[in-house]
Design a protein around this motif. Sequence first.
Motif, PDB file in Angstrom:
ATOM      1  N   LEU A  92      -5.736  -3.540  -4.948  1.00  0.00           N
ATOM      2  CA  LEU A  92      -6.989  -2.804  -4.810  1.00  0.00           C
ATOM      3  C   LEU A  92      -8.034  -3.538  -5.630  1.00  0.00           C
ATOM      4  O   LEU A  92      -8.152  -3.351  -6.835  1.00  0.00           O
ATOM      5  CB  LEU A  92      -6.809  -1.358  -5.289  1.00  0.00           C
ATOM      6  CG  LEU A  92      -7.895  -0.363  -4.863  1.00  0.00           C
ATOM      7  CD1 LEU A  92      -7.340   1.056  -4.817  1.00  0.00           C
ATOM      8  CD2 LEU A  92      -9.116  -0.419  -5.765  1.00  0.00           C
ATOM      9  N   TRP A 103       0.823  -1.210   0.000  1.00  0.00           N
ATOM     10  CA  TRP A 103       0.000   0.000   0.000  1.00  0.00           C
ATOM     11  C   TRP A 103       0.856   1.260   0.000  1.00  0.00           C
ATOM     12  O   TRP A 103       0.503   2.265  -0.637  1.00  0.00           O
ATOM     13  CB  TRP A 103      -0.945  -0.010   1.193  1.00  0.00           C
ATOM     14  CG  TRP A 103      -2.115  -0.922   0.998  1.00  0.00           C
ATOM     15  CD1 TRP A 103      -2.291  -2.170   1.521  1.00  0.00           C
ATOM     16  CD2 TRP A 103      -3.261  -0.672   0.174  1.00  0.00           C
ATOM     17  NE1 TRP A 103      -3.477  -2.714   1.093  1.00  0.00           N
ATOM     18  CE2 TRP A 103      -4.097  -1.815   0.268  1.00  0.00           C
ATOM     19  CE3 TRP A 103      -3.671   0.397  -0.605  1.00  0.00           C
ATOM     20  CZ2 TRP A 103      -5.315  -1.906  -0.408  1.00  0.00           C
ATOM     21  CZ3 TRP A 103      -4.879   0.313  -1.284  1.00  0.00           C
ATOM     22  CH2 TRP A 103      -5.687  -0.824  -1.189  1.00  0.00           C
ATOM     23  N   ASP A 120     -11.371  -1.591  -0.617  1.00  0.00           N
ATOM     24  CA  ASP A 120      -9.977  -1.239  -0.861  1.00  0.00           C
ATOM     25  C   ASP A 120      -9.847   0.182  -1.403  1.00  0.00           C
ATOM     26  O   ASP A 120      -8.892   0.906  -1.077  1.00  0.00           O
ATOM     27  CB  ASP A 120      -9.358  -2.220  -1.858  1.00  0.00           C
ATOM     28  CG  ASP A 120      -9.246  -3.631  -1.307  1.00  0.00           C
ATOM     29  OD1 ASP A 120      -9.165  -3.789  -0.078  1.00  0.00           O
ATOM     30  OD2 ASP A 120      -9.243  -4.571  -2.118  1.00  0.00           O
TER      31      ASP A 120
END
Length: 338
Positions: A212, A181, A217
């Motif tokens: 994602l 991330w 998300d």
Amino acid sequence: MTLRLGYGTNGLTDLRLDDALGLLAELGYDGVGLTLDHMHLDPLAPDVAARTRHVARRLGALGLGVTVETGARYVLDPRRKHGPSLLDPDPEARAARTALLVRAVDIAAELGAHAVHCFSGIAPPGTGGGPDTGVGTGAGPRADAGTGSTAAGTTGTGTTGTGTTGTGTTAAAATATATAWHRLTDALGPVLDAATRAGIPLAIEPEPGHLLATLADFHHLRTLLGDPDALGLTLDIGHCQCLEPAPPTTCVEEAAPWLRHVQIEDMRRGVHEHLPFGDGEIDFPPVLDALAATGYDGLTVVELPRHSHAGPDLARSSLGFLRDAAARTTRNEVTAPC
């Protein structure tokens, strides 16, 4: 609301771009989802500026709107599909993807596009993934069914820090997921800056199998980035059917405030395979009704990237299907046929 329909050029790769645009205008489409690729406005070509100006004139002459899409499979690396991604372990490789997206924003500004589409990419081994949801491709190991490739039994949600083994959360898995991330947010920074300067939203797409992967998300990414105005959502209706916990109509309703681009096709639950309308499980009139209720006025683009061999016929039949489905809703109007 008038439903503005488009068709993706990634489903017309056997046609020259000028011919594809002419076909869509002739059929009565309102716009096009233009994938930047070697056969259709190559973003890396030395004459890309001149070619972009030509395409802008062509779109204007035909009265077509446009969204710029960036899901070309091998535009950066002829050996790795969608490589390098925004999650690549190599900083220079990630920078190459970022640079491509910045160029896509510049091209979109020249074309007068209403959004630029992108996706996160698949988390490389060792950088975190998500829980097993049983999503497959429906066509064996070579299927990609769109912009992503989903091996059976994997998906890419990353918000929980869950490992991919199904044995529960571990500190190592949580750290790896956080790394993925962090790479994504860092790589998107220059793209969001470019989008802000251009006044064109960056519409990221939850993609089965990617880091994602879901609407949850997307909201996680928004939070990590501080909810920038330039960040919006590409909602693929088929993906909602494939793996979201809520039905597609609810997904549309919940996505409304961030909706900047819509892709549409048929799909089956748990199988990431983009299907012609009528070959999957989606009930489209309620979906189009929900879409109309949001006030979304961008393009809704048919996404059939594995069907170029039948592209002209499917472009024609898809438009007819969606017009008929919209006519059976309470809110939608459709553009009259040419």
